[in-house]
Design an enzyme around this catalytic site. Structure first.
Site, PDB file in Angstrom:
ATOM      1  N   GLU A 118      35.431  38.238  41.758  1.00  0.00           N
ATOM      2  CA  GLU A 118      35.916  39.377  42.681  1.00  0.00           C
ATOM      3  C   GLU A 118      34.858  39.956  43.694  1.00  0.00           C
ATOM      4  O   GLU A 118      34.299  40.663  43.405  1.00  0.00           O
ATOM      5  CB  GLU A 118      36.398  40.493  41.689  1.00  0.00           C
ATOM      6  CG  GLU A 118      37.401  40.114  40.808  1.00  0.00           C
ATOM      7  CD  GLU A 118      38.244  41.238  40.400  1.00  0.00           C
ATOM      8  OE1 GLU A 118      39.429  41.239  40.330  1.00  0.00           O
ATOM      9  OE2 GLU A 118      37.501  42.488  39.763  1.00  0.00           O
ATOM     10  N   GLY A 135      45.198  43.587  40.732  1.00  0.00           N
ATOM     11  CA  GLY A 135      45.009  44.853  40.585  1.00  0.00           C
ATOM     12  C   GLY A 135      46.277  45.649  41.115  1.00  0.00           C
ATOM     13  O   GLY A 135      47.345  45.588  40.413  1.00  0.00           O
ATOM     14  N   ASN A 185      45.524  44.155  36.093  1.00  0.00           N
ATOM     15  CA  ASN A 185      44.584  45.101  35.610  1.00  0.00           C
ATOM     16  C   ASN A 185      45.104  46.423  36.272  1.00  0.00           C
ATOM     17  O   ASN A 185      44.901  46.921  37.464  1.00  0.00           O
ATOM     18  CB  ASN A 185      43.060  44.553  36.351  1.00  0.00           C
ATOM     19  CG  ASN A 185      41.986  45.925  36.354  1.00  0.00           C
ATOM     20  OD1 ASN A 185      42.380  46.687  35.463  1.00  0.00           O
ATOM     21  ND2 ASN A 185      41.051  45.650  37.155  1.00  0.00           N
ATOM     22  N   GLU A 226      34.166  47.938  39.886  1.00  0.00           N
ATOM     23  CA  GLU A 226      34.139  49.391  39.815  1.00  0.00           C
ATOM     24  C   GLU A 226      33.342  50.208  38.768  1.00  0.00           C
ATOM     25  O   GLU A 226      32.615  50.982  38.956  1.00  0.00           O
ATOM     26  CB  GLU A 226      35.622  50.010  39.642  1.00  0.00           C
ATOM     27  CG  GLU A 226      36.249  49.482  41.117  1.00  0.00           C
ATOM     28  CD  GLU A 226      37.901  49.354  40.792  1.00  0.00           C
ATOM     29  OE1 GLU A 226      38.351  49.494  39.513  1.00  0.00           O
ATOM     30  OE2 GLU A 226      38.270  48.652  41.756  1.00  0.00           O
ATOM     31  N   LYS A 241      44.209  49.505  35.978  1.00  0.00           N
ATOM     32  CA  LYS A 241      43.192  50.186  36.492  1.00  0.00           C
ATOM     33  C   LYS A 241      43.476  51.897  35.753  1.00  0.00           C
ATOM     34  O   LYS A 241      44.155  51.542  34.858  1.00  0.00           O
ATOM     35  CB  LYS A 241      42.693  50.532  37.967  1.00  0.00           C
ATOM     36  CG  LYS A 241      42.435  49.078  38.404  1.00  0.00           C
ATOM     37  CD  LYS A 241      42.013  49.007  39.791  1.00  0.00           C
ATOM     38  CE  LYS A 241      41.627  47.748  40.130  1.00  0.00           C
ATOM     39  NZ  LYS A 241      40.752  47.442  41.439  1.00  0.00           N
ATOM     40  N   HIS A 269      33.633  44.719  35.480  1.00  0.00           N
ATOM     41  CA  HIS A 269      34.417  44.999  36.792  1.00  0.00           C
ATOM     42  C   HIS A 269      33.502  45.562  37.724  1.00  0.00           C
ATOM     43  O   HIS A 269      32.650  46.450  37.416  1.00  0.00           O
ATOM     44  CB  HIS A 269      35.563  45.559  36.492  1.00  0.00           C
ATOM     45  CG  HIS A 269      36.566  45.546  37.608  1.00  0.00           C
ATOM     46  ND1 HIS A 269      36.392  46.562  38.890  1.00  0.00           N
ATOM     47  CD2 HIS A 269      37.531  45.004  38.058  1.00  0.00           C
ATOM     48  CE1 HIS A 269      37.321  46.373  39.576  1.00  0.00           C
ATOM     49  NE2 HIS A 269      38.328  45.394  39.262  1.00  0.00           N
ATOM     50  N   GLY A 320      41.074  45.902  46.485  1.00  0.00           N
ATOM     51  CA  GLY A 320      41.990  47.243  46.956  1.00  0.00           C
ATOM     52  C   GLY A 320      41.545  47.572  48.624  1.00  0.00           C
ATOM     53  O   GLY A 320      42.104  48.532  49.094  1.00  0.00           O
ATOM     54  N   SER A 344      42.511  41.728  46.331  1.00  0.00           N
ATOM     55  CA  SER A 344      43.764  41.786  46.889  1.00  0.00           C
ATOM     56  C   SER A 344      44.774  40.698  46.738  1.00  0.00           C
ATOM     57  O   SER A 344      45.393  40.297  47.990  1.00  0.00           O
ATOM     58  CB  SER A 344      43.436  42.361  48.561  1.00  0.00           C
ATOM     59  OG  SER A 344      42.626  43.225  48.563  1.00  0.00           O
TER      60      SER A 344
HETATM   61  P1  PGA Z   1      43.227  44.482  43.824  1.00  0.00           P
HETATM   62  O1  PGA Z   1      42.120  44.633  42.637  1.00  0.00           O
HETATM   63  O2  PGA Z   1      44.136  43.452  43.262  1.00  0.00           O
HETATM   64  O3  PGA Z   1      44.014  45.771  43.831  1.00  0.00           O
HETATM   65  O4  PGA Z   1      42.410  44.142  44.976  1.00  0.00           O
HETATM   66  C1  PGA Z   1      41.496  43.381  42.007  1.00  0.00           C
HETATM   67  C2  PGA Z   1      40.762  44.287  40.752  1.00  0.00           C
HETATM   68  O5  PGA Z   1      39.913  45.071  41.006  1.00  0.00           O
HETATM   69  O6  PGA Z   1      40.778  43.517  39.587  1.00  0.00           O
END
Ligand code: PGA
Length: 256
Positions: A172, A239, A14, A103, A16, A101, A178, A218
Site C-alpha cells: 500500500e 478502503g 478495510n 495509518e 477503518k 497498516h 485515500g 484507492s
Molecule cells: P483506500 O484505502 O482504498 O481508501 O485508499 C486503502 C487502505 O488504506 O487499506
C-alpha cells in the site's frame, strides 16, 4: 501452471473507523443478497471496527466471506487498557488480521519490532496475518522505495526460513491511500515483484510463490480490473470503496 494461477485471489474490505455495528448489519443485509453470486474462486474478507466484529461475524457465518480484524495487540493478555488480544479475535471467528497498516505506523508509531510481535500473536491462534508495507511519496520521489520496503520486511526477520502460517502481504503505497491516486498497474506490479524477491530470499522461491501479495490504495471498481490483470497482483486491500456493497462486490467480481 504459473505462480499466479496457484494463488487464489483475495479481496479484503478495510472499513477503518467507519460503520457502527448497526450500520455493519445494514451492509450485511444488502451484501447477503448478492454474495451467493460472487465468484467462488475469489476469497473475500471484511475488516470492520472492533465493536462491529461480532455483529458482522454473525451475519457472515453462513457465507464464505471471512471476518477480518484491522489490528491486534502485540501482547497476549494483561494490563493493557483498550487492547484487544489475538485470542479475543479468534473467539469472535476472525480469520485474518491486518498488521502494520500505514495509518497505524504513522499515527500510533508502530515499528517493525512491535509488528513482528503482532504477527506472532496472530499465528499462535491461527489467524492469518496480512502484513502491510509501502513507501511515502517523499520516499518514492527520493528513489528510496526499495530500501523502505526492505526495512519494513524486517518484521519477518525472526521467523527464520519458514514464513508465518497464512501470511499475505499488502503493498500500500502511502501516497495512494485515500487520495484517489492509485498506483498504475505497472508500478504496483513492479513493487510486488520486488516484494516477492524479498520473500524468496528469506523463505525460498517455492514459499514465495505461495504467498499472496495484495495491492491497496484507492482501488475502485474502475481501477481493479487493470490491477488484477498483472501477474504479481493477487488481490486487493480496499478502503473507501469497500463501504458500498455494489462497489465492493464489483471489485470482487473483477478478481476472478
Ligand atoms: P483506500 O484505502 O482504498 O481508501 O485508499 C486503502 C487502505 O488504506 O487499506
Amino acid at each position: 501452471m504459473n505462480g499466479r494461477k496457484r494463488r487464489a485471489p483475495l479481496v479484503i474490505g478495510n472499513w477503518k473507523m467507519h460503520k457502527s455495528p448497526r450500520e455493519a448489519a445494514a451492509f450485511a443485509a444488502e451484501y447477503l443478497v448478492v454474495s451467493p453470486d460472487l465468484p467462488e474462486e475469489v476469497n473475500v474478507a471484511i475488516a470492520p471496527s472492533f465493536p462491529a466484529l461480532e455483529r458482522l461475524g454473525r451475519s457472515l457465518a453462513f457465507t464464505s466471506t471471512l471476518l477480518a480484524a484491522q489490528d491486534v495487540h502485540p501482547e497476549s493478555r494483561g494490563a493493557f487498557t483498550g487492547g484487544v488480544s489475538a485470542a479475543m479475535l479468534s473467539d469472535l471467528g476472525v480469520a485474518l488480521a491486518l498488521v502494520g497498516h500505514s495509518e497505524r505506523r504513522r499515527l500510533c508509531h508502530e515499528d517493525e519490532p512491535i509488528l513482528e510481535q503482532k504477527i506472532r500473536r496472530l499465528v499462535e491462534v491461527r489467524i492469518a496475518p496480512v502484513y502491510c508495507v509501502g513507501e511515502t511519496l517523499a520516499e518514492r520521489e527520493a528513489g528510496l522505495e526499495e530500501r523502505v520496503l526492505a526495512s519494513q520486511m524486517a518484521a519477518l526477520d525472526s521467523f527464520g526460513q519458514v514464513p508465518p502460517s497464512g501470511l499475505s502481504l499488502a503493498y500500500e503505497p502511502v501516497w495512494a491511500i485515500g487520495t484517489g491516486r492509485s498506483a498504475t498497474p505497472e508500478i504496483a506490479n513492479a513493487a510486488h515483484a520486488l516484494l516477492r524477491s524479498f520473500l524468496a530470499e528469506r523463505f525460498g522461491p517455492e514459499s514465495a510463490e505461495e504467498i499472496r501479495i495484495l495491492y491497496g490504495g484507492s482501488v475502485t471498481a474502475e481501477t481493479a480490473p487493470g490491477l488484477f490483470a498483472q501477474e504479481q497482483i493477487d488481490g486487493a486491500l480496499v478502503g473507501g470503496a469497500s463501504l458500498s456493497v455494489p462497489e465492493f462486490t464489483s471489485i470482487v467480481r473483477s478478481a476472478r
